[in-house]
Enzyme design. Sequence first.
Site, PDB file in Angstrom:
ATOM      1  N   GLU A 118       0.827  -1.208   0.000  1.00 25.42           N
ATOM      2  CA  GLU A 118       0.000   0.000   0.000  1.00 25.42           C
ATOM      3  C   GLU A 118       0.860   1.257   0.000  1.00 25.42           C
ATOM      4  OE1 GLU A 118      -4.157  -1.280   2.017  1.00 25.42           O
ATOM      5  OE2 GLU A 118      -2.380  -1.642   3.258  1.00 25.42           O
ATOM      6  N   GLU A 138      -3.944  -9.856   2.666  1.00 30.48           N
ATOM      7  CA  GLU A 138      -4.855  -9.706   3.805  1.00 30.48           C
ATOM      8  C   GLU A 138      -6.035 -10.673   3.760  1.00 30.48           C
ATOM      9  OE1 GLU A 138      -2.832  -5.666   3.472  1.00 30.48           O
ATOM     10  OE2 GLU A 138      -3.481  -7.257   2.130  1.00 30.48           O
TER      11      GLU A 138
END
Length: 267
Positions: A118, A138
């Site tokens: 990210e 995730e």
Amino acid sequence: MPLETVTEGPVLFERLTTHIGQATLNRPEKRNAVNAELASALERIVEGAENDPEIRVMILTSCDDRVFCAGADLGAVAAGKAEGLETSRGGFGGFVYSTRVKPWIAAVEGIAVAGGMELVLACDMLVASENARFGLPEVKRGLMAAAGGIHRIASAVPRNIASELLATGEPMDGAAAFRWGLANRLTAPGGDPRASAQARRSDRREFTAGRAAHAVRGTREPRSGRWRGASAGRPAPERASPYGGLSRGPARLRRKARAGVEGAVAG
């Protein structure tokens, strides 16, 4: 005012040329995992670069060729310190939602997963080594890439590729990142993506000419820190803490998340 050199701490800063600065993630013992100290340090450098009239472009890289960033420091999360992983102005890592008008280039050798991915997606450009690995794992751990990963990956690569990355949590290597448009340039294994990133800026004289520098800054959306028109028609993402739930959730989930990130890095 000029941004001073930083030689110690979780994020280092040096000026490579008059107009090019470099921020280096510097927690090798923790695979550059983001904790409160790193987030605060990176935010200070981001804001310092914005306020430095000489700096026109920044490079974000790692002190360790094996890993760019493994994401959140899950030790801090397990200790109930998840809120420190993001700042009020910059979001996760003090970076992913920071207000910036100067371009940032991620130079990645090694692994960039979860929150590390990210950070990469929050940059404007990417120079990747062939042995780099990018992933949003995730979903494998019952989590979401809520620090910008979900909406940014969909804008960075073709929709079906983004769907695969998000739905499976499997990583892509540097060659795939270049093939699908995530990376701007690809370097050979053992090469230096930081040098390639610096050369890219040096080769593009529009980034070193005064009037063009103003044009580059004006082309970015000051509020969102994105290029004008790049997110046309897309709603602004809701800012949510991706790790806050872990700090309040059951210990079993925290252990599962830790094992997942460590497994992704080890693999």
